[in-house]
Design a protein around this motif. Structure first.
Motif, short mmCIF file in Angstrom:
data_model
loop_
_atom_site.label_atom_id
_atom_site.label_comp_id
_atom_site.label_asym_id
_atom_site.label_seq_id
_atom_site.Cartn_x
_atom_site.Cartn_y
_atom_site.Cartn_z
N PRO A 85 0.79 -1.23 0.00
CA PRO A 85 0.00 0.00 0.00
C PRO A 85 0.83 1.28 0.00
O PRO A 85 1.88 1.37 0.64
CB PRO A 85 -0.77 -0.12 1.32
CG PRO A 85 0.17 -0.84 2.23
CD PRO A 85 0.91 -1.81 1.34
N HIS A 86 0.35 2.27 -0.73
CA HIS A 86 0.77 3.66 -0.55
C HIS A 86 -0.43 4.34 0.10
O HIS A 86 -1.49 4.47 -0.52
CB HIS A 86 1.11 4.32 -1.89
CG HIS A 86 1.41 5.78 -1.74
ND1 HIS A 86 2.70 6.26 -1.57
CD2 HIS A 86 0.60 6.88 -1.72
CE1 HIS A 86 2.66 7.58 -1.45
NE2 HIS A 86 1.41 7.98 -1.53
N LEU A 87 -0.28 4.74 1.36
CA LEU A 87 -1.42 5.19 2.15
C LEU A 87 -1.66 6.69 2.04
O LEU A 87 -0.75 7.50 2.24
CB LEU A 87 -1.22 4.82 3.62
CG LEU A 87 -1.12 3.33 3.94
CD1 LEU A 87 -0.88 3.14 5.44
CD2 LEU A 87 -2.37 2.59 3.50
N ASP A 104 6.59 -5.37 -5.05
CA ASP A 104 6.93 -4.42 -6.11
C ASP A 104 5.68 -3.72 -6.63
O ASP A 104 5.72 -2.52 -6.94
CB ASP A 104 7.62 -5.15 -7.26
CG ASP A 104 9.01 -5.64 -6.89
OD1 ASP A 104 9.63 -5.03 -5.99
OD2 ASP A 104 9.47 -6.64 -7.47
N LYS A 105 4.59 -4.46 -6.73
CA LYS A 105 3.33 -3.84 -7.17
C LYS A 105 2.78 -2.95 -6.05
O LYS A 105 2.88 -3.29 -4.87
CB LYS A 105 2.31 -4.93 -7.51
CG LYS A 105 2.63 -5.71 -8.77
CD LYS A 105 1.66 -6.88 -8.95
CE LYS A 105 0.23 -6.40 -9.10
NZ LYS A 105 -0.70 -7.55 -9.28
N ARG A 106 2.17 -1.84 -6.44
CA ARG A 106 1.69 -0.87 -5.46
C ARG A 106 0.20 -0.57 -5.68
O ARG A 106 -0.32 -0.71 -6.79
CB ARG A 106 2.47 0.44 -5.57
CG ARG A 106 3.97 0.28 -5.54
CD ARG A 106 4.50 0.23 -4.14
NE ARG A 106 4.49 1.56 -3.53
CZ ARG A 106 4.78 1.77 -2.25
NH1 ARG A 106 5.05 0.75 -1.46
NH2 ARG A 106 4.77 2.99 -1.77
N ALA A 107 -0.44 -0.13 -4.63
CA ALA A 107 -1.82 0.35 -4.73
C ALA A 107 -1.97 1.55 -3.80
O ALA A 107 -1.57 1.50 -2.64
CB ALA A 107 -2.80 -0.75 -4.33
N SER A 130 0.62 7.35 -11.57
CA SER A 130 1.24 7.55 -12.89
C SER A 130 2.30 6.50 -13.17
O SER A 130 2.57 6.15 -14.33
CB SER A 130 1.86 8.95 -12.97
OG SER A 130 0.86 9.94 -12.85
N ALA A 131 2.90 5.97 -12.08
CA ALA A 131 3.93 4.95 -12.23
C ALA A 131 3.35 3.55 -12.32
O ALA A 131 4.09 2.57 -12.41
CB ALA A 131 4.91 5.03 -11.06
N GLY A 132 2.00 3.45 -12.28
CA GLY A 132 1.37 2.15 -12.48
C GLY A 132 0.60 1.59 -11.31
O GLY A 132 0.03 0.49 -11.41
N ALA A 133 0.56 2.29 -10.19
CA ALA A 133 -0.16 1.78 -9.02
C ALA A 133 -1.66 1.74 -9.28
O ALA A 133 -2.20 2.54 -10.07
CB ALA A 133 0.13 2.65 -7.80
N GLU A 134 -2.34 0.81 -8.62
CA GLU A 134 -3.80 0.75 -8.65
C GLU A 134 -4.36 1.81 -7.70
O GLU A 134 -3.67 2.26 -6.78
CB GLU A 134 -4.29 -0.63 -8.22
CG GLU A 134 -3.82 -1.77 -9.10
CD GLU A 134 -4.47 -1.73 -10.47
OE1 GLU A 134 -5.60 -1.23 -10.58
OE2 GLU A 134 -3.84 -2.22 -11.42
N ARG A 169 -9.77 4.64 -12.86
CA ARG A 169 -11.03 4.50 -12.13
C ARG A 169 -10.75 3.78 -10.82
O ARG A 169 -10.13 2.72 -10.81
CB ARG A 169 -12.03 3.70 -12.97
CG ARG A 169 -13.43 3.66 -12.40
CD ARG A 169 -14.10 4.98 -12.57
NE ARG A 169 -15.49 4.93 -12.13
CZ ARG A 169 -16.27 6.00 -12.02
NH1 ARG A 169 -15.81 7.18 -12.35
NH2 ARG A 169 -17.52 5.88 -11.63
N ALA A 170 -11.20 4.35 -9.72
CA ALA A 170 -10.96 3.74 -8.42
C ALA A 170 -11.83 2.51 -8.21
O ALA A 170 -12.99 2.47 -8.63
CB ALA A 170 -11.23 4.75 -7.31
#
Length: 256
Positions: A85-87, A104-107, A130-134, A169-170
């Motif tokens: 997570p990026h909170l 490595d994958k972020r949301a 912008s870097a690909g996070a959900e 879209r969230a």
């Protein structure tokens, strides 16, 4: 036949730290009637433990299994999808995301961050996207009733800003997501067509529950309710009542 009831918390059971008059007794009546109950809250300013402690201070005995919050759904989503997570949440909610594995994958997780909704914090979230996070929204509520009695901006407007900027879209994890209602109902083995929702938000609580297939949804005139809310969103409430006590009268009369 009605077997289960879903209840919002803020605006239905309590306002800020104060129980709404008649609400505690109404809850006891629902339990005495043999109805299964779950609390479905879009609160994203405090942890589930914080919610339980608030209810306990009001004299209510509630277990963690009785309360469904978007933070729990987000944690499960992160584990299921292999994301870290990026909170962008209120500091009081951050502990809900402790001890998650690094990935490595972020949301980006967006809740009601309050004063933490700074330009810098929003821009950091935008750059992650912008870097690909959900993009995960714990809730999409427009407003909430603040401690001073007035309405304040909830998470929804900030989610919309990030959607606009990132062209993403969230995924909404709390109300009005049908999956959120259905998860609470599944925990008490209650089909949607045998359940009733009670809430103060005509959009997230009421229209959301009816779209999820619940048999009825009652809008209370407490909490964030404002005159005319019952006509602002579709589907419209099955009934609009004064408070949880009146909603309980309606539910028990219908069951009988």
């Amino acid at each position: 036949m009605t077997r289960g009831v879903l209840l919002d918390l803020a605006g239905v059971i309590y306002d800020s730290e104060t129980a709404i008059p008649g609400g505690i007794d109404a809850l006891a009546r629902l339990r005495q009637a043999g109805l299964a109950i779950r609390f479905v809250s879009n609160t994203t300013r405090s942890s589930k433990q914080g919610v339980l402690e608030r209810l306990e201070a009001m004299g209510l005995t509630v277990t963690k299994a009785d309360v469904f919050t978007p933070a729990h759904a987000a944690r499960e989503w992160l584990l299921r999808n292999g994301c870290a997570p990026h909170l962008l949440v209120h500091p009081g909610l951050a502990p809900e995301f402790d001890e998650l594995p690094d990935r490595d994958k972020r949301a980006v997780i967006v809740g009601d961050a309050g004063d933490a909704f700074t330009y810098a914090a929003l821009n950091d979230a935008f750059r992650e996207l912008s870097a690909g996070a959900e993009l995960l929204a714990l809730a999409s509520n427009r407003t909430f009733r603040d401690a001073d009695g007035g309405l304040s901006l909830d998470a929804g407007p900030f989610v919309a800003a990030l959607e606009f900027a990132s062209l993403k879209r969230a995924t909404v994890l709390g109300k009005p997501s049908p999956a959120f209602f259905l998860s609470a109902l599944a925990s008490m083995d209650c089909p949607p067509d045998q359940a009733i929702m009670v809430g103060d938000d005509a959009e997230a609580d009421i229209a959301g529950a009816l779209r999820a297939g619940l048999s009825a949804a009652l809008l209370v005139r407490t909490g964030k309710y404002r005159q005319g809310d019952e006509k602002r969103f579709d589907p419209r409430p099955t009934a609009t009542v004064a408070d949880l006590a009146a909603a309980t009268d309606w539910i028990i009369a219908r069951r009988d």
